[in-house]
Design an enzyme around this catalytic site. Structure first.
Site, short mmCIF file in Angstrom:
data_model
loop_
_atom_site.label_atom_id
_atom_site.label_comp_id
_atom_site.label_asym_id
_atom_site.label_seq_id
_atom_site.Cartn_x
_atom_site.Cartn_y
_atom_site.Cartn_z
N GLY B 231 0.79 -1.20 -0.06
CA GLY B 231 -0.05 0.02 0.19
C GLY B 231 0.74 1.38 0.16
O GLY B 231 0.60 2.24 -0.72
N ILE B 458 -0.78 -4.69 5.43
CA ILE B 458 -0.30 -4.39 3.99
C ILE B 458 1.05 -4.87 3.64
O ILE B 458 1.57 -4.85 2.61
CB ILE B 458 -0.32 -2.84 3.80
CG1 ILE B 458 0.49 -2.11 4.88
CG2 ILE B 458 -1.85 -2.34 4.01
CD1 ILE B 458 0.80 -0.58 4.40
N PRO B 600 11.71 -9.95 15.03
CA PRO B 600 12.91 -9.32 14.45
C PRO B 600 12.75 -9.71 13.10
O PRO B 600 13.38 -8.62 12.36
CB PRO B 600 13.87 -10.56 15.14
CG PRO B 600 13.06 -11.04 16.53
CD PRO B 600 11.66 -10.99 16.06
N LYS B 601 12.49 -10.87 12.53
CA LYS B 601 12.43 -10.94 11.09
C LYS B 601 11.57 -9.89 10.39
O LYS B 601 12.13 -9.42 9.44
CB LYS B 601 11.89 -12.37 10.75
CG LYS B 601 12.45 -13.09 9.46
CD LYS B 601 11.92 -14.30 9.04
CE LYS B 601 12.95 -15.30 9.47
NZ LYS B 601 12.73 -16.67 9.05
N THR B 602 10.46 -9.79 10.80
CA THR B 602 9.55 -8.80 10.06
C THR B 602 10.11 -7.12 10.08
O THR B 602 10.17 -6.49 9.32
CB THR B 602 8.00 -8.76 10.33
OG1 THR B 602 7.86 -8.54 11.81
CG2 THR B 602 7.48 -10.04 9.97
N GLN B 606 11.09 -4.68 7.36
CA GLN B 606 10.55 -3.31 7.30
C GLN B 606 11.76 -2.37 6.64
O GLN B 606 11.78 -1.67 6.09
CB GLN B 606 10.24 -2.69 8.71
CG GLN B 606 8.84 -2.96 9.00
CD GLN B 606 7.74 -2.26 8.37
OE1 GLN B 606 8.16 -1.67 7.46
NE2 GLN B 606 6.72 -2.22 8.95
N LYS B 669 8.21 0.89 19.55
CA LYS B 669 8.04 2.00 18.74
C LYS B 669 7.81 1.60 17.15
O LYS B 669 8.73 0.76 16.78
CB LYS B 669 8.76 3.13 18.98
CG LYS B 669 9.18 3.42 20.47
CD LYS B 669 9.81 4.82 20.71
CE LYS B 669 11.40 4.63 20.79
NZ LYS B 669 11.97 6.10 20.88
N GLY B 670 7.12 2.64 16.62
CA GLY B 670 6.83 2.13 15.09
C GLY B 670 8.14 2.30 14.31
O GLY B 670 9.35 2.58 14.69
N GLU B 673 8.04 3.79 8.74
CA GLU B 673 8.12 5.25 8.22
C GLU B 673 9.61 5.44 8.27
O GLU B 673 10.38 5.87 7.27
CB GLU B 673 7.26 6.55 8.91
CG GLU B 673 6.14 6.22 9.16
CD GLU B 673 5.09 5.79 8.04
OE1 GLU B 673 5.55 5.99 6.90
OE2 GLU B 673 4.01 5.47 8.25
#
Lengths: 327, 707
Positions: B231, B458, B600-602, B606, B669-670, B673
Site C-alpha cells: 500500500g 499491508i 525480529p524478522k519482519t 521493514q 515504537k513504530g 516510516e
C-alpha cells in the site's frame, strides 16, 4: 472486443503467403512489444501469424560467417557458446537488454522490429507523427530526456531502443530477408531508417517480407570489446546512451575497430568517423578522446536530452578504455 | 495446506500462504454472477463534460451498463450541498486528466475494456496548470497555509550566524506503485446490504466512508481485506473509483469487480506530492547550530487540500534555540496526493538532512560529529524529555559497521579507476504513535488462542507481530495462536498508517492476554488448582470449551509527559562513475532505535523495504507530467523506475532493541516510516562526499551528476 484472427504456421513460405494475403496482418514471435502495442491501442492487427514454430532458431557457423535464425531467443543467442567465444560483444549487448524473463521469449527478429519507447508514441491521446503521421511530435518541446541527438528530423526525435542492434551494426552483420519469390541480403546498418519525413517507418523491411536470419562475419574483435550501457537503473531500463566498442590490437596499435552507439538516434548509430580516426593509431586515452569528439559532429540536443551531448562522448571514451583493459 | 507451519517462531505466520499463492487478495474472490467494471477517464485536464455518448458502449457485446453522471444511482451524501468537490458521477466538472468519468460494466473484463474505449465524451476545455513550480512563481496562483507557522527564539536567526547557508531542495512527484493494482469488488444486495472485497489499509475506514457516502448503517457493510499486496499509503482512503464501483453494483444489482490499470495507478490513487523547500542554517564556528529555518511548499489538487508533516523534524531534531518553519500548499490541476511511506517527514528530511551535511562541510566538520554535537537531550519544541532515545549509540554502531573511518572529509578523495567512493549519513525520525484499538481473545481448551481485530496487514507482518506478543505473554506456541484481521466485523482498530499498528493493536493484544491470564488464574483458584496450572487443564476442569475477553486499549498520561519518537540512522556507501554519472549504492547500514523489537524478522524486512524505497526516492523515482497536456509520460513500470535487484546492495540491519519505558506495554515504537525517512539524504550526502557535487533535486540521475 477488437477481435483478431490467430494463425499458426510452421514454415517461412507459408508464413509469407499468409502475410501477403492480408494488408493488416502481423507476425507474432515473442510478442514482448507487439502485445503491449495492441493493449495500448497503438496497433490493431486483424491477423496475427504466430511464427514461433517456424524452424529459424539456428545458431551455427557456416564458412566464415555465423548464422543466427530470426526466431532464436535473445537468451539463446546471448548464452550460446559460439556467440560467447566469437561474438562476445553481441552476447554482452543482449545481456544488457530488458530482463531475463523478456530475453527468454524475445527473438532476434522481434528485437529488430521493436518500436520506439517514446511515451508520446504509446499514449494515443498525445500527438505523435510516428503513430499517426501529421499529428506532430510530442517529444519536441516536451519530455525528451530519452530522445535522439543524431539524425533527427522535424517530424520525430524518437530513438530505437535495442541493445542487440547496436552490437550487430558494429559487427557488420547482414540480414537475410525473404518474400514469396526468394531471398535478399541487406547490410544490417541499412535495415533501420532515420525518421526523415516518414517517421512511421522504422526500417526498410517490405510489407511482403520476413526476416529469416542474420549472417555475421567472424572477426578478430573477440578480445578487446565492451558494451557499455548507461541507464537510470542497473537493469531493466532503456539506454540513455550505449556504446558497442571492439578493436583488434597489435602492439597497442589499433588495426581494426568497430564503434556504434545506441539511445542516440532513430537507428543504431555507427561511428564511422571515429573508427577511421582510430584505425592505425595507438590505443591511448588521448586518441580515444579525439575519436569521441569526432563522433559528436552534428549532434543536437532538444533540451531534456542536452546532457547526452556530454554523456555520449564520455561513454565512448569509457567503453574504449574498458575494451582496452579487457583481459 | 496447513497455515501455520513455521520453521522458527519468528517466521511470518502467513509466509507460506503468500509464497505459495494461497493468500487470497481482493481481486481473487469469485462471487456468483460477478461482473467486471472498467473506468472511462477524462482526456482533458480541466473543464466540463458537455456530452457523453455511451450508446456504442451499451450496444457492445456483454455490456450490462454504463454508469456516469447521467444515470448514477442515489448516493445520499453527494446529493447534498457542500462536502467534497470530487463527488464522482455527481459532477460534470473535470479537475484533472485521467479523472474517472464513467464506468462500463460487462460480463468479462475484456469486453468491459473494449466497451470503455467506445464511450465518447465531449468537453468544454478550460486553461489549466499542472506545473507546481510555475504555480509557485505565479503571484496570482493560490497558496494555502499547510500548517501553522512555528517560531522558537529569533526568526531567521541563520541570517546573522557566523557560518550560514540557505539552499533550495526539489522533490518530484512520486507514485506508490505497490505491486498489487488497486480496485475493489462491491456486491450491493437488496435492503442496502453491501459486501466489499477491498485493497485497504483500514477496513473500518472503508466501511465508514461508504456508509457516509450512501447514508446506510455501518453494520450493513461488510469489508473484507485479509491480504493486501502493498500500500505504502495509497490505500489509506476510499477513492472515487471505489465509490464508482459501489454505485455500479447498486445500479445493476450484481457484484462488480474493478481492477485499475498500471497507468491508472498514476492518476486515481494519489502520489507523493512534489515539494520545494528552502532550508536556512546558521552555526557558530565551533559547530553549534544557532538558527534553523525550514520553509516548504507542497503540491496539492484544486478540488481537495492535502497536507503532511514536511517541516516537523526541524523543530526538535537538533539542539537550537532559534527555529522557525512555514509550510504552504499550492493547488495544481492534478489528482489529489496522499501520504506515501515516510510521508511528509521523508520529504522534509531530504532537505534538512542534506542541509545539515552541507553545514558540516561548511564548518569543515565530520557530519557525524556535527550531528552528535547538536544532539538535544530534551525536546525543545514540546519542552519535554524524550521517552527514550539512543541515537548516539546508534551513530556509533553504524559508523563502525559501514567503515566510517575510511571516509575522507574532503569530497572526491577516494578514487579507484573511473569510480569515486563516498560515505553519507542521515537520520530518520517519526512520531512514536499509539492509538486506540480493540482486540478480542478466545482462549480454547484445545490449547489454542484466537485473537481478532479489524486491523490490516499491508505487508509489515502485523499478524506475526501480534502472534509473538501473545506468545511471549501466554507461553502458547506460535502455531497455536491465530490472529485474524482485515474484516470490518471484528473489534475496531484504526487504519494501518503512521507506523502505529504494532503499538496500538499490540497493546490491546497485551491487555487481552493479561486479562485472559488473570481469568484463568481466578478459575484455577476457584477450582482449587495451583496458580501455575496450565490453562487447558483449568478450562477442562471447569468444563469450559473456551473463555473470551475483549479489551480496548489506548495510551494515557505518559503521552502528555514525554516526547515520543522513533529514530533510525542510515549509513550508505556509494560509488559514482565520474564519466557516465552513474551512481550505485554499494553498501547500506541501518541502525534502528525503535524500542523493543517484537518481531525480529519482519522488523528487519521493514528496514530492507525502506532501503529499497529509499534508493528509489534517491536515485530513480519520478512521475513526469507533460505540463502542456497535463498527462503523465512515464506511467508504467518500464519508464517509472523502481529499483531492481541489481540496484540493491548488501543491507546490514541493526537494532538498538531497548524497550521504551513509557510508550506501551511492549516498549516498542513504530518502524515503517523511519526506514525511509532521511534515507535519500544519506545517498545525496554520500554522492557529495564522493564527487564534491551537491545534488538538491531528486532523483539523482546520471544527467545531474554530469551537469
Amino acid at each position: 472486443m477488437i477481435n483478431f484472427q490467430y494463425l499458426r504456421t510452421t514454415t517461412a513460405k507459408s508464413a509469407i503467403a499468409l502475410l501477403v494475403k492480408d494488408k493488416n496482418a502481423k507476425f507474432l514471435a515473442g510478442g514482448t512489444n507487439l502485445i503491449d502495442l495492441m493493449k495500448r491501442g497503438v496497433t490493431a492487427p486483424e491477423k496475427l501469424i504466430d511464427i514461433n514454430h517456424v524452424p529459424l532458431k539456428q545458431i551455427e557457423q557456416i564458412g566464415n560467417k555465423i548464422h543466427i535464425g530470426a526466431l532464436a531467443s535473445n537468451s539463446a543467442v546471448a548464452e550460446h557458446a559460439l556467440i560467447k567465444e566469437k561474438l562476445p560483444l553481441l552476447s554482452w549487448a543482449l545481456q544488457a537488454g530488458a530482463s531475463a524473463q523478456l530475453r527468454n521469449v524475445a527473438t532476434v527478429g522481434g528485437n529488430m522490429m521493436q518500436r520506439t519507447r517514446c511515451g508520446y508514441f504509446y499514449d494515443t491521446e498525445m500527438p505523435c507523427n510516428k503513430r499517426q503521421p501529421g499529428t506532430g511530435c510530442g517529444a519536441m518541446g516536451g519530455f525528451n530526456r530519452m530522445h535522439a541527438i543524431f539524425g533527427t528530423s522535424e517530424k520525430c526525435i524518437a530513438v530505437h531502443p535495442s541493445d542487440m542492434c547496436v552490437a550487430l551494426t558494429a559487427l557488420d552483420a547482414e540480414v537475410v530477408l525473404a518474400n514469396a519469390k526468394g531471398e535478399r541480403k541487406m547490410l544490417f546498418k541499412d535495415f533501420h531508417r532515420l525518421a526523415g519525413d516518414t517517421p512511421q517507418l522504422d526500417n526498410n523491411l517490405k510489407a511482403n517480407e520476413m526476416i529469416i536470419r542474420l549472417e555475421i562475419p567472424v572477426n578478430n574483435l573477440a578480445k578487446n570489446y565492451h558494451y557499455l550501457k548507461v541507464r537510470d537503473r542497473a537493469s531493466y531500463a532503456f539506454a540513455l546512451v550505449s556504446v558497442a566498442a571492439a578493436f583488434e590490437l597489435n602492439n597497442n596499435k589499433i588495426t581494426d575497430i568497430r564503434l556504434a552507439m545506441g539511445g542516440v538516434a532513430h537507428k543504431p548509430w555507427r561511428l564511422t568517423a571515429s573508427e577511421n580516426f582510430l584505425k592505425g593509431k595507438e590505443a591511448t586515452l588521448s586518441n580515444f578522446e579525439q575519436a569521441a569528439q569526432l563522433a559528436m559532429k552534428d549532434a543536437k540536443g532538444f533540451g531534456g536530452n542536452d546532457f547526452k551531448l556530454k554523456l555520449a562522448p564520455n561513454t565512448i571514451i569509457e567503453a574504449l578504455n574498458l575494451a582496452k583493459s579487457k583481459v | 495446506m496447513e497455515k501455520r507451519i513455521l520453521k522458527d517462531d519468528n517466521d511470518r505466520v502467513d509466509g507460506i500462504l503468500k509464497v505459495t499463492g494461497q493468500a487470497k487478495y481482493f481481486a481473487e474472490y469469485e462471487l456468483p454472477g460477478l461482473t467486471y467494471g472498467v473506468l472511462v477517464t477524462s482526456t482533458i485536464t480541466k473543464g466540463k463534460i458537455t456530452a457523453l455518448d455511451t450508446k456504442a458502449a451499451e450496444k457492445a457485446p456483454g455490456v450490462i451498463a454504463v454508469v456516469s453522471h447521467l444515470n448514477k444511482p442515489s448516493a445520499a451524501a453527494y446529493e447534498q450541498e457542500g462536502g467534497p468537490q470530487m463527488k464522482i458521477f455527481y459532477t460534470d466538472k473535470i479537475f484533472y486528466n485521467g479523472q474517472p468519468i464513467a464506468i462500463v460494466v460487462a460480463n468479462t473484463f475484456e469486453r468491459a475494456t473494449y466497451a470503455a474505449s467506445l464511450v465518447k465524451a465531449t468537453y468544454v476545455k478550460e486553461d489549466f496548470n499542472t506545473d507546481f513550480e510555475k504555480a509557485l512563481k505565479d503571484p496570482k496562483a493560490k497558496k494555502l497555509q499547510g500548517q501553522a507557522d512555528y517560531k522558537r527564539g529569533i526568526e531567521n536567526a541563520y541570517k546573522t550566524a557566523e557560518v550560514k547557508l540557505e539552499e533550495r531542495y526539489f522533490l518530484p512527484i512520486e507514485t506508490h506503485n505497490p505491486m498489487e493494482l488497486h480496485g475493489i469488488i462491491a456486491d450491493w444486495r437488496p435492503n442496502n446490504q453491501l459486501t466489499v472485497y477491498a485493497k485497504t489499509q483500514g477496513v473500518k475506514a472503508t466501511q465508514g466512508t461508504i456508509a457516509n457516502v450512501f447514508k446506510i448503517p455501518m453494520e450493513n457493510i461488510q469489508v473484507n481485506s485479509e491480504f493486501v499486496g502493498g500500500g505504502f499509503g495509497m490505500a489509506l482512503r476510499t477513492w472515487p473509483l471505489e465509490i464508482a464501483t459501489v454505485m455500479a453494483s447498486k445500479h445493476i444489482g450484481k457484484p462488480v469487480k474493478v481492477v485499475i490499470t498500471r497507468m491508472q495507478m498514476f492518476t486515481m490513487v494519489g502520489n507523493r506530492p512534489a515539494a520545494i523547500q528552502t532550508i536556512g542554517l546558521g552555526a557558530n564556528k565551533d559547530g553549534k547550530l544557532t538558527g534553523i529555518t525550514h520553509r516548504a511548499y507542497g503540491e496539492t489538487s484544486t478540488y481537495e487540500n492535502f497536507t503532511e508533516g514536511v517541516v516537523n523534524m526541524a523543530k526538535f531534531m537538533y539542539q537550537c534555540d532559534n527555529v522557525n518553519t512555514a509550510y504552504a500548499i499550492v493547488p495544481v490541476d492534478l489528482g489529489v496526493p496522499i501520504w506515501m511511506r515516510g510521508p511528509g517527514e521523508a520529504t522534509g528530511a531530504f532537505a534538512l538532512e542534506s542541509a545539515i551535511d552541507e553545514m558540516a562541510h561548511a564548518l569543515d566538520m565530520d557530519p557525524l560529529d556535527f550531528r552528535i554535537k547538536n544532539d538535544p537531550e530534551t525536546d525543545q519544541q514540546k519542552n519535554k524529555p524524550f521517552s527514550s532515545k539512543n541515537i548516539k549509540e546508534a551513530y556509533k554502531i553504524g559508523a563502525e559497521k559501514i567503515g566510517w573511518s575510511n571516509r575522507k572529509n574532503k569530497p572526491g578523495s577516494l578514487i579507484e579507476g573511473s569510480w569515486q567512493t563516498g560515505y553519507g549519513v542521515s537520520v530518520g525520525v517519526f512520531n512514536a504513535n499509539r492509538g486506540k484499538a480493540s482486540v478480542k481473545g478466545i482462549l480454547k481448551a484445545d490449547g489454542s488462542l484466537l485473537l481478532q481485530s479489524a486491523t490490516s496487514d499491508i505487508g509489515p507482518g502485523t499478524g506475526t507481530g501480534m502472534t509473538l506478543i501473545a506468545n511471549k505473554l501466554m507461553k502458547i506456541p506460535v502455531n497455536k495462536i491465530t490472529f485474524e484481521l482485515g474484516d470490518s466485523s471484528l473489534p475496531p482498530a484504526p487504519s494501518q498508517g503512521g507506523s502505529a499498528t504494532l503499538s496500538t493493536v499490540g497493546s490491546a493484544v497485551n491487555d487481552v492476554c493479561v486479562a485472559l491470564k488473570s481469568a484463568i488464574a481466578e478459575l484455577a483458584a476457584n477450582s482449587n488448582m495451583d496458580a501455575t496450572a496450565n490453562f487447558v487443564d483449568v478450562l477442562k476442569k471447569n468444563n469450559l470449551p473456551s473463555i473470551e475477553v475483549t479489551k480496548e486499549s489506548q495510551g494515557g498520561k505518559e503521552r502528555d509527559n514525554y516526547s515520543m519518537y522513533s529514530f533510525s540512522i542510515h549509513f550508505v556507501q556509494v560509488k559514482v562513475h565520474a564519466l557516465t554519472g552513474v551512481v550505485k549504492v554499494s553498501k547500506i547500514v541501518y541502525v534502528g532505535d525503535s524500542g523493543t523489537i517484537v518481531s525480529p524478522k519482519t522488523a528487519r524486512s521493514q528496514m530492507l523495504g525502506g532501503a529499497v524505497g529509499g534508493i528509489g526516492m534517491a536515485l530513480t523515482e519520478e512521475s513526469i507530467v507533460d505540463h502542456r497536456y497535463g498527462r503523465y509520460i512515464n506511467n508504467n513500470f518500464a519508464d517509472y523506475h523502481v529499483p531492481v535487484n541489481a540496484d540493491v546492495p548488501e543491507i546490514d540491519v541493526n537494532f538498538i532493541n531497548k524497550p521504551d519505558p513509557y510508550i506501551n506495554p511492549m516498549g516498542a515504537k513504530g518502524m515503517g516510516e523511519i526506514a525511509l525517512i532521511g534515507f535519500s539524504a544519506a545517498v545525496a550526502n554520500a554522492v557529495f562526499n564522493a564527487t564534491g557535487k551537491r545534488i538538491r533535486t531528486l532523483p539523482i540521475t546520471p544527467d545531474k551528476i554530469l551537469a
